[in-house]
Every structure is written in structure tokens, then in C-alpha cells.
Design an enzyme around this catalytic site. Structure first.
Site, PDB file in Angstrom:
ATOM      1  CG  ASP A 105       1.235  -1.020   6.912  1.00  0.00           C
ATOM      2  OD1 ASP A 105       1.016   0.222   6.769  1.00  0.00           O
ATOM      3  OD2 ASP A 105       2.132  -1.734   7.778  1.00  0.00           O
ATOM      4  NE  ARG A 146       0.947   1.419   4.252  1.00  0.00           N
ATOM      5  CZ  ARG A 146       1.927   1.379   4.276  1.00  0.00           C
ATOM      6  NH1 ARG A 146       2.511   1.624   2.766  1.00  0.00           N
ATOM      7  NH2 ARG A 146       3.033   1.448   5.332  1.00  0.00           N
TER       8      ARG A 146
HETATM    9  C1  GLA Z   1       4.124   1.560   9.581  1.00  0.00           C
HETATM   10  C2  GLA Z   1       3.068   0.522  10.368  1.00  0.00           C
HETATM   11  C3  GLA Z   1       1.910   0.752  10.376  1.00  0.00           C
HETATM   12  C4  GLA Z   1       1.450   2.383  10.350  1.00  0.00           C
HETATM   13  C5  GLA Z   1       2.818   3.109   9.396  1.00  0.00           C
HETATM   14  C6  GLA Z   1       3.223   4.811  10.279  1.00  0.00           C
HETATM   15  O1  GLA Z   1       3.390   0.666   8.102  1.00  0.00           O
HETATM   16  O2  GLA Z   1       2.590  -0.702  10.747  1.00  0.00           O
HETATM   17  O3  GLA Z   1       0.528   0.040  11.081  1.00  0.00           O
HETATM   18  O4  GLA Z   1       1.638   2.659  11.806  1.00  0.00           O
HETATM   19  O5  GLA Z   1       4.305   2.659   9.514  1.00  0.00           O
HETATM   20  O6  GLA Z   1       1.978   5.626   9.823  1.00  0.00           O
END
Ligand code: GLA
Length: 556
Positions: free
Chosen positions: A246, A54
């Protein structure tokens, strides 16, 4: 409600990608994976599980404070071909443990070597009273070093403990082969894509995924929300206490839009149409950021600073909280504004409440020594929390490994509240862009405002949340100079990718300018350049079509 939809299972690639034309560019990769599985394991795979990475457009490091975020799935993904291994073939492999649920995991990338492992049923003395029903299985996961199979195991762990009660009800032996196009450590969420795909693969091989949510062999099939929750728990086993952005983006994304994901009062996702006259361009800083290895001083430390800050703020505004309650900033805002438990006050009221609460953050400021704010010490933080040291340890430190001498409670809180407000404003602007699509003038002004919010987010990530790095600062600055309306880091930060909003029709020129000015790109050409910087536009199918699925026939 997207969260309550069943996990889609398709039978042809055309169904997966919507049309034969859309499926064609993917067919070779899928078929090669299936063919390689047959070469390595001597039979065809039964499923291919897919989970995309993503890009987060806005809303960084606020998902674990339970504020809404705005990501979109990208086309890059993880594919796992898998199938159950017949018991009789076990005798040919001396290396395979003769216990239920053994796994042979291979990866098409030669750097990631073949792994063989098996879970074990916990001995009665290993099962604590609280988890007697929850955790019957154990599986060693190495969190000290970066190992590709840890993410496969993390997915397996939750499936085992969620669906299998022990020896009488034990999982199938599984062979699997992985391939991925999400660059590791790039902020495009390769780890969540891997954990979601692995969770899905083990569910599928064990017959726990179906077209409907009807009872499936004694268990109801998981819906999308259930898969997100399982994948979130699974990923924590790799040592990062990440929020759910994510996994939710990987599981619930809509083919033609970004997703507004809320975590409070429960997990919900709604599609947000993006402007049609601008394009999101992803650019990799080429600094590899592994959030699992640096979690102690990076990601996990931010989670603790954010949670402790929320407790202190709650007390300062007169909200009673039990010692064991790890209240989040979203809950503090809600209770401060008189929101009923379990209710959602709505976007406008939330924005207003954030603005009213912001001046109260001063209570988190550290004292100033020689004109410098150093942050608070552990001792000061415990005292500010109002908890006894033991209770503090139990609530905020016993479940996580962190390393710091000073804690930046004020800066982190200021980022979280202002970023949460930017997400609400960004979403509102997208809705207005859609409504104004017929009038060039107002769409241009709205796109400008999206860019401004992205730039403000970058400043906040760099200065308040301190999750940027010099290369990300450079790349976002150069992107603005190359004509982007806005540019910011995406994902956890400390390296990885940026996302920039660029006028449609100017993308090639933009990419060329960034290539000429960002030193690490100067010698990149062809595929190497297009792997490092590329446009992604959900509205035009540049993002993932279906987010993940299990394919059980390899034909177009
Ligand atoms: C990582 C984590 C997410 C989020 C991002 C920052 O990707 O897995 O859960 O906290 O950092 O926004």
C-alpha cells in the site's frame, strides 16, 4: 529506477495534475482546505501533502511473503495542510504541551475531533542498547481502539526517530488539518494513504523534503524508496504487520499505468500498461473491515501462518535456516531454485520454480479427523518448525499479537504460491495486450485471460486464504453475472471493495445491473451510488496523477 527518484515538490496545482484542465476539478477542495487551515490556525499553511489510496488488481496477501504485486493508485486521496507553529503563539494555548514538536491535529470531517499531543524524549533507562541510536523519541499510540490520530502519530513517530536525535536537535511545533476521500475500511488503503501523507507532512514542515536528493540541512532528503520504507515501519506502529504494497503504491505509482512492485531482493517498481479496451470498476461491499482492530484473528494471524509455513517448507526441501531467521516463501523459492543471494532470477524462472515447489507443500497438511482438516494446533506447529518452544516464541510470536487454536499452514501456502504465479501471468498478459493492441481478436483473448486470473484469485482468497466474506463473494459473483471478465476482492479483504474488469463501453450497463442485484445498493442513488461503485482507469487519468507531493503555493 522509481525508488531512487526524489519526492516531487510542486508549486502550483497545474504542475501537480499536469494541466490546468486536469487541475480544475481539484482546485476547490485544495483551496477550501487551505482556507479552513487559515480560519482555524490564523495563518496560511506552508504545505499540503497528498497521498492516494490504491486498488490492488492482483496479488493479495503475498507482499509480506516478498512476492510481487500489481496495484494502481486511485484518484481518492488524503490531503494534509500543515505548517510550523511559531513558539510565541504557544503561550495562548494552555492545552499545548510546552515541549518540542507539539502537534495540533484537526480534521475537516466533524466525526474526527481535534487532537493535541507532543512526543517526549526517552529517558536514558528507556533506551535499550540496540535502539540507542534509532529511537530517541516516544509518542503514545492507542492500538486498542480505532482513533484517527493514531495514523497521524504513526507517521510522526518515524520522522522523529529517523531525523531528530533528541532535545538539542528537536522538531518544530506543527499545526495540521486533514481531509480525505478514501473511505476508511474499504480496502482502498486509507490507512497507508494517511500514514504516507502524515510522514510526508512532518518531513516537509521540518525541512526534510526537497526537490533534489542533495544534502538538506545536514540530512539527505529521502527518495521515494526511503519514504516507502519509513511509511511501512510507521504503519506497523498502529498494530498491523502489513507488507509494503500500500505504501509503495501510494508513493511510487505512475500516472498512466499500474505498478508491478517487487520486494525481493529489494524494493523496485515498474510501470505496467493496462488494456485500453477494458476498465477496472471498484465496488464497495459496504462491509467495513478494519484490519487493525481484527488483526489478531485476521491479518496478523495470516502473517504468522505464512512465515511459519515458509520455515517448515524450507526445512522439508533441505534448506538450512538459523533459528532466528524468519525466512519468507519468496526466499524459499529462490534458494530452492539455486538463486544467488541478492540476485533476481527473473519472472519466467520464478514461475517455473514456484510450479516445481508446489507439490512439496504437502508437508504442511494437517491430519484429517473424521474427513475434516482442522488445521494444526500450536503444539503441532512448534514441533513441525523444528524449533524449541522458546526459540519458536521468540521468532514468531514475541513481536505480534495473535489469537487462534488451529493454524492453516497448507491452505495459506497454497494461496501464496498460486497467487504469486497469477501475478506473473497477469503481468505477462498485460505486456502481451500492449504488444497486440492493434489486433482486436488477440486483445480480447488476453483480456479474457486477465479476467480468468482475477476470478481464480477470488476463489483462492475465499477458500484458501479465507479473507473474503459472504458479501464480497456475492458482489464478485453478481459482477461476473453483470458481464465482468473477472472480479475479485481488493486489499486485505474481510469486507471493503471488489475490483472487476469490464469491457469499455459497457461500464454504465454493468453498474446498473450490479445496482439492481446487490441488495445493499438497491436504495442508493446519485452521489451515494457513485461513491459505492465507480470506474477507475489509470490509462485515462481516472487514477491519481501525481501520487503525493508538498504544495507550497495555492494557485493554479
Ligand atoms: C493490506 C496490507 C497490504 C497487503 C494487503 C493484502 O492492504 O496493508 O500490505 O498485505 O492487505 O494484499
Amino acid at each position: 529506477m522509481i525508488a531512487h527518484q526524489p519526492i516531487p515538490v510542486f508549486h502550483t496545482l497545474t504542475d501537480v495534475f499536469g494541466s490546468e484542465e486536469a487541475a480544475l476539478p481539484h482546485a476547490k477542495r485544495w483551496n477550501d482546505l487551505a482556507a479552513q487551515f487559515e480560519v482555524r490556525f490564523g495563518r496560511k499553511p506552508t504545505y499540503i501533502a497528498r497521498a492516494p489510496g490504491r486498488v490492488n488488481l492482483i496479488g493479495e496477501h503475498i507482499d509480506y511473503a516478498l512476492f510481487g504485486v500489481l496495484p494502481a493508485a486511485v484518484e481518492r486521496d488524503i490531503l494534509i495542510a500543515c505548517g510550523s507553529r511559531p513558539t510565541q503563539s504557544l503561550s495562548h494555548h494552555a492545552e499545548i504541551p510546552d515541549t518540542p514538536g507539539s502537534v495540533i491535529a484537526e480534521n475537516l470531517h466533524p466525526k474526527y475531533t481535534r487532537q493535541v499531543f507532543a512526543p517526549a524524549v526517552k529517558e536514558p533507562q528507556e533506551v535499550s542498547e540496540q535502539d540507542a541510536h534509532a529511537e530517541s523519541w516516544k509518542l503514545d499510540i492507542n492500538t486498542k481502539e480505532l482513533r484517527w490520530e493514531s495514523y497521524v502519530k504513526a507517521g510522526y513517530y518515524g520522522v522523529l526517530n529517523h531525523h531528530f536525535s533528541g532535545v538539542e536537535n528537536s522538531p518544530a511545533h506543527v499545526d495540521l488539518l486533514v481531509t480525505g476521500s478514501v473511505p476508511a475500511g474499504s480496502g482502498l488503503s486509507s490507512s497507508a494513504a494517511m500514514v504516507v501523507a502524515s510522514t510526508l507532512a512532518f518531513l516537509a514542515v521540518n525541512g526534510k523534503v526537497g526537490d533534489s536528493l542533495e544534502d538538506n540541512g545536514g540530512h539527505k532528503s529521502l527518495d521515494k524508496g526511503g519514504l516507502v520504507e519509513l511509511a511501512m515501519k510507521n504503519e506497523k506502529r498502529v498494530g498491523v504487520n502489513s507488507g509494503g504494497m500500500d505504501q509503495a503504491a501510494s508513493v511510487m505509482s505512475d500516472p498512466s499505468s499500474a505498478l508491478y512492485i517487487r520486494f525481493y531482493p529489494s524494493l523496485t517498481a515498474s510501470a505496467v500498461r493496462l488494456p485500453t479496451r477494458a476498465v477496472f470498476v471498484i465496488a464497495n461491499s459496504l462491509v467495513v473491515a478494519d484490519k487493525a482492530l481484527s488483526a489478531k484473528r485476521g491479518y496478523n494471524l495470516r502473517v504468522v501462518e505464512t512465515l511459519v509455513g515458509a520455515r517448515i517448507l524450507a526445512q522439508a526441501v533441505g534448506l538450512p535456516i538459523a533459528p532466528v531467521d524468519r525466512i519468507t516463501y519468496r526466499e524459499v523459492v529462490g534458494r530452492f531454485a539455486g538463486e544467488q543471494p541478492g540476485a533476481d532470477m527473473g519472472a519466467d524462472a520464478l514461475e517455473a520454480a514456484i510450479t516445481r515447489l508446489e507439490p512439496r507443500l504437502d508437508v504442511l497438511k494437517p491430519s484429517v479427523t473424521d474427513g475434516v482438516q482442522l488445521g494444526v494446533t500450536m503444539e503441532e506447529m512448534v514441533q513441525m518448525s523444528g524449533l524449541a518452544p522458546d526459540a519458536f516464541h521468540e521468532a514468531y510470536l514475541s513481536w505480534v499479537d495473535i489469537e487462534a487454536t488451529r493454524f492453516q499452514l497448507y491452505k495459506r501456502a497454497k494461496h501464496v504460491l498460486t497467487e504469486a504465479r497469477r501475478v506473473l501471468q497477469f503481468r505477462r498478459a498485460c505486456v502481451e495486450v500492449e504488444a497486440a493492441a492493434s489486433s482486436d481478436g488477440s486483445e480480447a483473448a488476453l483480456i479474457d485471460s486477465l479476467g480468468r486470473l482475477m476470478n481464480e484469485s477470488q476463489v483462492s482468497c475465499a477458500e484458501l486464504f479465507e479473507c473474503s466474506c459472504p458479501e464480497l463473494d456475492d458482489l464478485t459473483r453478481l459482477a461476473r453475472q453483470a458481464g465482468a471478465y473477472g472480479s475479485r476482492l481488493t486489499g486485505a479483504g474481510w469486507g471493503g471493495c471488489t475490483v472487476s474488469l469490464v469491457a469499455e463501453g459497457k461500464v454504465t450497463e454493468f453498474i446498473q445491473k450490479v445496482k439492481e442485484t446487490y441488495p445493499p445498493y438497491k436504495n442508493l442513488e446519485g452521489t451515494a451510488l457513485s461513491e459505492a461503485i465507480f470506474a477507475t482507469k489509470p490509462g485515462r487519468g481516472a487514477c491519481g496523477q501525481y501520487i503525493y507531493f508538498a504544495l507550497d503555493l495555492f494557485c493554479l
